[in-house]
Write an enzyme that holds these catalytic residues in place. Sequence first.
Site, PDB file in Angstrom:
ATOM      1  N   ASP A 174      -7.763   8.348   0.090  1.00 59.10           N
ATOM      2  CA  ASP A 174      -8.459   7.272   0.814  1.00 59.10           C
ATOM      3  C   ASP A 174      -8.406   7.494   2.334  1.00 59.10           C
ATOM      4  O   ASP A 174      -9.049   6.762   3.091  1.00 59.10           O
ATOM      5  CB  ASP A 174      -7.851   5.896   0.485  1.00 59.10           C
ATOM      6  N   SER A 183      -8.020   0.950   3.066  1.00 62.97           N
ATOM      7  CA  SER A 183      -8.466   0.458   1.768  1.00 62.97           C
ATOM      8  C   SER A 183      -9.700  -0.409   1.952  1.00 62.97           C
ATOM      9  O   SER A 183     -10.030  -0.813   3.072  1.00 62.97           O
ATOM     10  CB  SER A 183      -7.355  -0.385   1.144  1.00 62.97           C
ATOM     11  N   SER A 184     -10.365  -0.694   0.826  1.00 61.02           N
ATOM     12  CA  SER A 184     -11.454  -1.675   0.823  1.00 61.02           C
ATOM     13  C   SER A 184     -11.068  -2.895   0.014  1.00 61.02           C
ATOM     14  O   SER A 184     -11.885  -3.813  -0.157  1.00 61.02           O
ATOM     15  CB  SER A 184     -12.701  -1.070   0.186  1.00 61.02           C
ATOM     16  N   ARG A 203       0.842  -1.201   0.000  1.00 60.91           N
ATOM     17  CA  ARG A 203       0.000   0.000   0.000  1.00 60.91           C
ATOM     18  C   ARG A 203       0.878   1.253   0.000  1.00 60.91           C
ATOM     19  O   ARG A 203       1.963   1.257   0.599  1.00 60.91           O
ATOM     20  CB  ARG A 203      -0.858  -0.024   1.269  1.00 60.91           C
ATOM     21  N   THR A 223      -8.684   0.730 -10.341  1.00 60.21           N
ATOM     22  CA  THR A 223      -8.331  -0.561  -9.705  1.00 60.21           C
ATOM     23  C   THR A 223      -8.577  -1.793 -10.590  1.00 60.21           C
ATOM     24  O   THR A 223      -9.394  -1.757 -11.488  1.00 60.21           O
ATOM     25  CB  THR A 223      -9.074  -0.760  -8.362  1.00 60.21           C
ATOM     26  N   GLU A 242      -3.800   7.919  -3.884  1.00 59.55           N
ATOM     27  CA  GLU A 242      -4.271   7.082  -2.761  1.00 59.55           C
ATOM     28  C   GLU A 242      -4.462   7.867  -1.466  1.00 59.55           C
ATOM     29  O   GLU A 242      -5.223   7.442  -0.588  1.00 59.55           O
ATOM     30  CB  GLU A 242      -3.286   5.923  -2.539  1.00 59.55           C
ATOM     31  N   GLY A 293     -13.717  -1.557  -7.329  1.00 57.20           N
ATOM     32  CA  GLY A 293     -15.045  -0.988  -7.065  1.00 57.20           C
ATOM     33  C   GLY A 293     -15.103  -0.102  -5.841  1.00 57.20           C
ATOM     34  O   GLY A 293     -16.181   0.136  -5.298  1.00 57.20           O
ATOM     35  N   GLY A 294     -13.940   0.384  -5.366  1.00 58.46           N
ATOM     36  CA  GLY A 294     -13.945   1.239  -4.176  1.00 58.46           C
ATOM     37  C   GLY A 294     -14.520   0.466  -3.001  1.00 58.46           C
ATOM     38  O   GLY A 294     -14.317  -0.746  -2.888  1.00 58.46           O
TER      39      GLY A 294
HETATM   40  O1  DON Z   1      -7.993   1.016  -1.728  1.00 55.64           O
HETATM   41  C1  DON Z   1      -9.153   1.199  -2.021  1.00 55.64           C
HETATM   42  O2  DON Z   1     -10.067   0.662  -1.452  1.00 55.64           O
HETATM   43  C2  DON Z   1      -9.486   2.091  -3.194  1.00 55.64           C
HETATM   44  N1  DON Z   1      -8.446   3.030  -3.440  1.00 55.64           N
HETATM   45  C3  DON Z   1      -9.773   1.246  -4.387  1.00 55.64           C
HETATM   46  C4  DON Z   1     -10.357   2.048  -5.521  1.00 55.64           C
HETATM   47  C5  DON Z   1     -11.211   1.229  -6.409  1.00 55.64           C
HETATM   48  O3  DON Z   1     -11.374   0.061  -6.270  1.00 55.64           O
HETATM   49  C6  DON Z   1     -11.913   1.903  -7.477  1.00 55.64           C
HETATM   50  N2  DON Z   1     -12.538   0.897  -8.369  1.00 55.64           N
HETATM   51  N3  DON Z   1     -13.185   0.839  -9.272  1.00 55.64           N
END
Ligand code: DON
Length: 578
Positions: free
Chosen positions: A438, A462-463, A110, A398, A435, A483-484
Amino acid sequence: MTRSRLAALAAVLASLASPGHAQEAQPESTTALAERASVTAEDFMVATAHPLATKAGYDVLAAGGSAADAAVAVQMMLGLVEPQSSGLGGGTFLLYWNAALGELTSFDGRETAPAIADPGYWLGPDGAAVEFWDAVVGGRSVGVPGTPKLMEEIHARYGRLPWADLLAPAIDTAEAGFEISQRMADAIVEGQEQRLDAFPAAKAYFFDDGGSPKAEGSPLRNPDYARTLRLLAAQGTAPFYTGSIARDIVAAVRTETNPGELTLADFADYKVKERAPVCLDYRTYEVCGMGPPSSGALTVGQILGILSHWDLGRPGANTDIDHLFIEASKLAFADRGLYMADSDFVKMPAGLLDPAYLESRAALIDPGAAMGSAAPGEPPWDETRLYAPSADQPEFGTSHFVIVDRYGDMVSATTTIETGFGSRVMVDGFLLNNELTDFSFEPEADGKPIANRVEAGKRPRSSMAPTIVLEHGEPRLLIGSPGGSRIIEYVAEALIGILDLGLDPQEAIDRPHVVNRNSDTTEVEEGPGAEATIARLAAVGQTAKAANLNSGLHAILIGDGTLTGGADKRREGLAMGD
Ligand code: DON
């Protein structure tokens, strides 16, 4: 793989690799969804978000490479052909199954906050948190990337083929050129809405001379990326962390808008952290994933742990699984918002997956009526509650990939530069992440600190939820998604589809999504069944609306002598094996 399927794949790959044969054989049709069937193989398999990345991994596996070798080749190619989602300028969480030792471990690559960062990092001059997109663009959102070092470390630990050979396919493709895919072309158009063309290097690469977004099928070459990879091929990642690339990044983040203050010392200090995976006993399985600084495994684990109190395979006449899932999700996201962050910096309850605690959370669910939004619980903990809940933040870029090699080693990895195109700052042929958005923008609430506030050297929560499911100590399933924060629900739903409902990976991936991150409105994936689902949920008091829920799930199910792979129909990926 059958001969006809191999031939079809070869045609797709040939058309992608050679600019000039634009439209006829794209991996996706011009509609958003491309229907897929599960792919089966016996010895090895790889599934990624782009056919050229899958092919790079496949070739490495076919040549006797390990899952780690293939992961390196896949990542280097993704950074070229899906640059909006991941790359050298970002971070990765990776689970590794080592067959020889019968051991599962996880690697945290990360991004880190610079040493100058403090909890007020995202507050403007008026003391209020800045707007999300105003924070994203420019060098200030960039954390020290971890992906290059993670790739080098897993190769050093588990690699069988020479490092330079694994970078060669991406170097060749960067020099020869490839075609811009539909997804990438759409992403450039969307990126322009958020100032992608305000940054000179990104503008020169993603837009034509007249300033229009380069279109689907246009040939693209990236000599700067090839040069960077040649440097890494010859010298490892030293140039990235202590040499010329570190200097280039430190200079590039000093953008006119939102200048960043990363230093060479921040780069020299960067470390990949090996961590124990976080695992939950779920029915006959152990569902294992990435612990803090990701909230992925803990939140997926809470959802499943709460739902384990129902037989989802046989839920009973009046029990609506979607309703139970929504309620479990609300409860898990409430805990995530309060407790979860980089545990190297903040104290976290040890009991977030405690069975008795999750049973008490399950008891809050009424199978016949929605609860509105959920409050965080009190998991077993020797501290009094120290933190205030944080708001969720939007997240968009992502990629997830899964790999099984012929020796039985396996990789499940989620890799990101955060939003599509990250900070928009491009250097040496790759984009830098955003990042640091986040982190919680607000450092405190109600006089208490927020666990996920910015701190020097900390990793943003993160997720990402790269997952490996074990049964009787042996791997059974690899899965994950972009997908965040919706990642958590995409992964939990697919796990239920495969483990409880007995679907194959492709069927489970294709199931329409239902998402609720502890809000009063549930999102139901738009499509033919959406209105009926919304009406069914209304009967138990859930307010729901249709939404575009764009997962990128990739999975491999490990059966007796058979590997079954699935690639999300919502993206343009591919599973391939032998
Ligand atoms: O680390 C995380 O959870 C986010 N930065 C991930 C971003 C993400 O998956 C966007 N996707 N479509």
